[in-house]
Design an enzyme around this catalytic site. Sequence first.
Site, PDB file in Angstrom:
ATOM      1  N   CYS A 115      -7.545 -12.967 -86.851  1.00 36.54           N
ATOM      2  CA  CYS A 115      -8.074 -14.233 -87.452  1.00 36.54           C
ATOM      3  C   CYS A 115      -7.520 -15.363 -86.453  1.00 36.54           C
ATOM      4  CB  CYS A 115      -7.495 -14.367 -88.727  1.00 36.54           C
ATOM      5  SG  CYS A 115      -5.609 -14.444 -88.825  1.00 36.54           S
ATOM      6  N   HIS A 164      -3.153 -16.083 -93.113  1.00 39.38           N
ATOM      7  CA  HIS A 164      -4.965 -15.926 -92.740  1.00 39.38           C
ATOM      8  C   HIS A 164      -5.010 -17.315 -92.083  1.00 39.38           C
ATOM      9  CE1 HIS A 164      -8.674 -14.219 -91.754  1.00 39.38           C
ATOM     10  NE2 HIS A 164      -9.148 -15.217 -92.815  1.00 39.38           N
ATOM     11  N   HIS A 176     -13.914 -17.557 -90.036  1.00 42.07           N
ATOM     12  CA  HIS A 176     -12.796 -16.708 -89.764  1.00 42.07           C
ATOM     13  C   HIS A 176     -13.204 -15.452 -89.348  1.00 42.07           C
ATOM     14  CE1 HIS A 176     -12.889 -14.957 -93.935  1.00 42.07           C
ATOM     15  NE2 HIS A 176     -14.019 -15.650 -93.843  1.00 42.07           N
TER      16      HIS A 176
END
Length: 216
Positions: A115, A164, A176
Amino acid sequence: MSFCKLLPRPLVVCFVLSLFAANAQAQTEPATRPRQAGTQPTITSEVQGRARLENDIFVVSTADESAVEPEYTLPRFGAAPAALGSVERTMMTAIEQRLGTPYRLGTEGPYRFDCSGFVWSVFQEAGVAFERTSARSLWHEFLPPAEDEKYKFGTLVFFNHLQHVGIVADENGFYHASTSRGVVYSRFDDYWTKRISGFRRVPLAQGAPYIANAGR
C-alpha cells in the site's frame, strides 16, 4: 364352428400374445425411434418462445453482472482532467498504469506493490519526492488537510489504525494496493468508511518540501 376348436389351445394362446406385443410396440415406436441422419430439429409454432434446442442461438441477460461496477473502472472526477494541475494529471496517469498490479509486502513496483509502496511510486512519478516508508510513518510526515481537501484528489487516506493507506480519488472512492486484488479503485462504502483513521495532504507543488513529524 368355433375358432378355438379349429386350432390347438397352445397355438391360440401364442396368437393372442403376439397381438398384444404388436400393439404395444406400435404405441412406443414413435417415442423410441432414432432420428434419421440429415434431418434438422425444429420447434413447432406451439412451443416457440418457451422452448429451445441445444443448437439455438440466444442472448443471455447480463443485467445482474452490469449492476456490479468493475474493480478497475476509473471514477468520473468532479473536475475535468484539463482543470487539474500538471502534477495531478501525471498522478492520474501513473495510477491508471498501475491498476491491476498484484500486491506484495515491502515492494514499490514496478511489478508488485504494497500500500505505501504504491502511494510512494505514484508521487515519485509525478515529481513529488518524499521518503519511501510505511503507512504509519507517512501519517506522521504530513499535515492534516483542510476540511474541504479531505476528499480532494491526491489526499492520503488512512485505515485500520494507520495500517493501510491509499490515494483519494474524490468523495466517492480511493486508489490503493489491496492484499487480495492488487492495485484497485474502491468506493467509500460502509466497509471502508467505518475503518478510516484520518487524512493527510502531500504538498503537490514540484520541489515543495514535505513536513516531517507534522502530526501525532
